[in-house]
Design a protein around this motif. Sequence first.
Motif, mmCIF file in Angstrom:
data_model
loop_
_atom_site.group_PDB
_atom_site.id
_atom_site.type_symbol
_atom_site.label_atom_id
_atom_site.label_comp_id
_atom_site.label_asym_id
_atom_site.label_seq_id
_atom_site.Cartn_x
_atom_site.Cartn_y
_atom_site.Cartn_z
ATOM 1 N N ASP A 202 0.830 -1.213 0.000
ATOM 2 C CA ASP A 202 0.000 0.000 0.000
ATOM 3 C C ASP A 202 0.864 1.263 0.000
ATOM 4 O O ASP A 202 0.379 2.351 -0.296
ATOM 5 C CB ASP A 202 -0.944 0.006 1.208
ATOM 6 N N THR B 269 2.126 3.072 2.376
ATOM 7 C CA THR B 269 1.829 4.171 3.305
ATOM 8 C C THR B 269 2.451 3.931 4.683
ATOM 9 O O THR B 269 2.943 2.848 4.982
ATOM 10 C CB THR B 269 0.305 4.313 3.537
ATOM 11 N N ALA B 270 2.337 4.986 5.498
ATOM 12 C CA ALA B 270 2.785 4.880 6.890
ATOM 13 C C ALA B 270 1.609 4.491 7.779
ATOM 14 O O ALA B 270 1.770 4.350 8.992
ATOM 15 C CB ALA B 270 3.341 6.223 7.337
ATOM 16 N N ASP B 271 0.465 4.307 7.147
ATOM 17 C CA ASP B 271 -0.743 4.103 7.941
ATOM 18 C C ASP B 271 -1.032 2.614 8.169
ATOM 19 O O ASP B 271 -2.078 2.106 7.776
ATOM 20 C CB ASP B 271 -1.918 4.787 7.209
ATOM 21 N N THR B 272 -0.064 1.926 8.736
ATOM 22 C CA THR B 272 -0.278 0.503 9.027
ATOM 23 C C THR B 272 0.186 0.247 10.461
ATOM 24 O O THR B 272 1.009 0.987 11.000
ATOM 25 C CB THR B 272 0.560 -0.408 8.097
ATOM 26 N N ARG B 273 -0.305 -0.831 11.035
ATOM 27 C CA ARG B 273 0.123 -1.185 12.395
ATOM 28 C C ARG B 273 1.631 -1.438 12.405
ATOM 29 O O ARG B 273 2.354 -0.983 13.289
ATOM 30 C CB ARG B 273 -0.630 -2.442 12.860
ATOM 31 N N ARG C 202 3.580 1.777 12.363
ATOM 32 C CA ARG C 202 3.505 2.495 13.653
ATOM 33 C C ARG C 202 4.380 1.810 14.698
ATOM 34 O O ARG C 202 5.060 2.454 15.495
ATOM 35 C CB ARG C 202 2.047 2.569 14.130
#
Length: 670
Positions: free
Chosen positions: A366, A368-372, A375
Amino acid sequence: MALTPRFPAFLHGGDYNPDQWLKYPEVLEEDIRLMQAAKVNCVSVGIFAWAALEPVEGEYDFAWLDRVIDRLWAAGIRVDLATPSGARPAWIAQKYPEVLRVDEYFRRHHFGGRHNHCLTSPVYREKVRAIDTALAERYASHPAVILWHLSNEYSGDCRCPLCQEKFREYLRRRYGSLEALNEHWWTGFWSMKYTDWSQVESPSPIGQDANPAMWVDWRRFSTQQCKDFILMEKAAVHSVNPELPVTANLMQRFWDYDYFDLAEAIDVVSWDSYPLWGSGNDLVQASEHAMTHDLMRSLKGQNFLLMESTPSQVNWHAVNRMKKPGMHLLSSMLPLAHGADSVMYFQWRKGRGGSEMFHGAVVGHDGTADTRTFREVRSVGEALEKLAPLYATEKKQARVCILYDWQNLWALDYAQFARKGDMRYTETVNAHYRAFWQAGVSVDFRDCRACTDLSPYSLVIAPMLFMTHGGIEEKLNSFVRGGGTLVMTYCAGMIGEDGLAWQGRTPHGLTETLGIHALELDALFDGDANTLIRERDQWRLTRLCEVIEADTAQVLGRYGSDYYAGQPCLTVNACGAGKAYYLAAEPEEAFLHRFYGELIREMGIPKAIGSQLPDGVVAQERGGAVFLMNFAPSSGDVLLDHPCRDLLTDRTLSGKITMNPLEVLVLEKV
Ligand code: GAL
C-alpha cells in the motif's frame, strides 16, 4: 566501544533495495520521507545489487547508487554498504561456469538463486575483488557510509575440482603426510586406505559418506575457505579506507562454519534473528534467540548488531504468523538487553515480485505509513532514541560461562552412536542456558579454543563435550584447581580433535578432576525413562543415560531403575580449591532450573533482579539498566529491589509491579 565510529548511535533501519525500483523514481523519493517518519537512521544498501552495478562485464553503473547515497545522506540517513557477492549476475555464470557451485552429488548447478557460488574459483574471487574495490574507491570516504556489509549470510560449500584440490592442500598442511592422514582417518577400516593424494576427495552421499573424522575435516576446511574469502573481500574494501569497519551477517543455529573461527575475519559481528513468535511457547523462542545473542556477543567479546529481523512476519515458514501488537517492541528490546547496538529489519519495502514479495516489510504494497507495522516500527525508533544513554554500554562481566563448540557440534552430529543423528547438542546447551537466563543471570560463551582465560568466571558449564580439543582438559583442570566450579555432563571427552576415540578412561584428561569415570552410554527409546533420585527429589531422565563409577567423587544422585539402578548419576568432586560436578544423564528441564538455582544462590552469582521472577518474565542487565520483559501470555508480578525509572515511559516504579503480557520495561535505579 562504538561499533560504527562514524555514527555512534543505535542503528535503526534495514535492508533497502533501491536497485529493484530504479524505474520508479517517485518511490525512491517517497522512501526517504517514510524512513524519516519511521525514525530510520541507517539502511543496508546494495546487498544483491551486482546486476545493477555491473550490468555488463567490467562496465560499472554507479550513477543510481550515487543518487541514492547522496539523497540518504542529505536526509540524515546513514548507509551500511554491501558488497554484492551473495548473488551474481547471469553474465558471469554464463561466461565462467566455474563460478557455479558443485553439490554433494558432484552436480554443477545452473544459474539462479543466491549463495550458490564457488568460494574457491579464481574467476569469482577476481570479479568480487574488482567490484568491491570499485565500490570502496567510490564510497569508502562518503560520510554517509558507516559500515561494510560483506556479502550476505555466507553459507554452504562447493565440491568442484578446484575445491577438491584446495581440500587436499588443506589436509596436506594439517597432517603433513598421507600416512598421517590415513592414521587420523582410521582408513584401515573398510579398506579405505589412500595410496595417493589424488584419491582423496570430499565426503559425499555417493562416495565417502561414513567417516566422521573426514566429515569434521571437511567442515573445518569449508570454514577456512569461507574465512579466506571474507578476508579477500575485507582486504578489497579496506584497500581504500581501512578505518571503515566490516561486518558479515551471521545466522542462528548455523551449522556449516565455525563462527568462533570465522568471526576473527570481521570487525563487527552482526546477525539475522527470526524467532517464530506465536508458534507455541514464546518464552522458549526468546530463550533460543537470547542464547544466540549472547553467543554472538561472545564471538568477539564485544557488542554486536542485529542486522535483520522482521517487522511483522516472514514468508518462508509453512505458517507465517504476524507479530501480535506489542511483540515488535518487546522482541526488539531482547537483542538490546543482550548487547545489540541496533535494530534492523529485513526489509524496508516489499518488492512487487520475486520470492520475498510477501515477506514482512516496514512499508507494504500500500506504500503508506498508515499501518500497524509502520507504527510499531516507529515506536521502536522512538524507544531507541530514549535509550540513547545505553548506546555502546556493555553487559557487566558474566560470572557464568557455557562452552559451545562448533567442532564438537559436528562431531556429535556425524558420530554414529547413542541417539544417532539426534544427539541434540544445541538444544541441550540451550536447556542449560535457559536455567540461567530465566533466573536473570548473564552468561558468556566460549569454545574449546577461545577459552584461553577462564579466570573471570566462577562457574563453567560444558554440556556434552564429546570432542575435547585445544587443550581444553588442562584449561578446565586448572580452572577447578584454582577455585572454579565446573559442571560437565554425559558423553564427555570421548574423542580427540582428530576424531579418534581416546584410549583409556574417559572423560579424557578430566577423570581426576571429576572424580568419576564413564563405563557405558545407554540410549533410551522415545517414551522410555529413568529417574534421578537425589535426597527426597526425583527427576525424570530420558534419551541418554551414562553409567559411571564414582572414584573420589561424592554421589549426590543415583539412577532409579534399569540394570544401573542405584549407580551414580550426579556427582561432585572437590579438587584443589574448586569442585566439579558430573551429570550423567539427560534430565527434565525443571531439574536444571533447581540445580543451577541452588548453585547461583550458593555461589552468590548476581542476578538482574534479586526477587523471584514469575513464569515468562525475564530480566537482563545492560549498562546498569535492567530490561524486564514478559514473554508470557499472562501478566505477572515482580518485586523491584529499588525504586526505578522506566527509560521507555519515564515512569517511576517501586515495590511490586505488574508486567502485562508482552510488556517491556527498561529500568534504571533512581
Ligand atoms: C535472510 C536473508 C535476507 C532475507 C531474509 C528473509 O536470511 O539474509 O536476504 O532473505 O532472510 O527472512
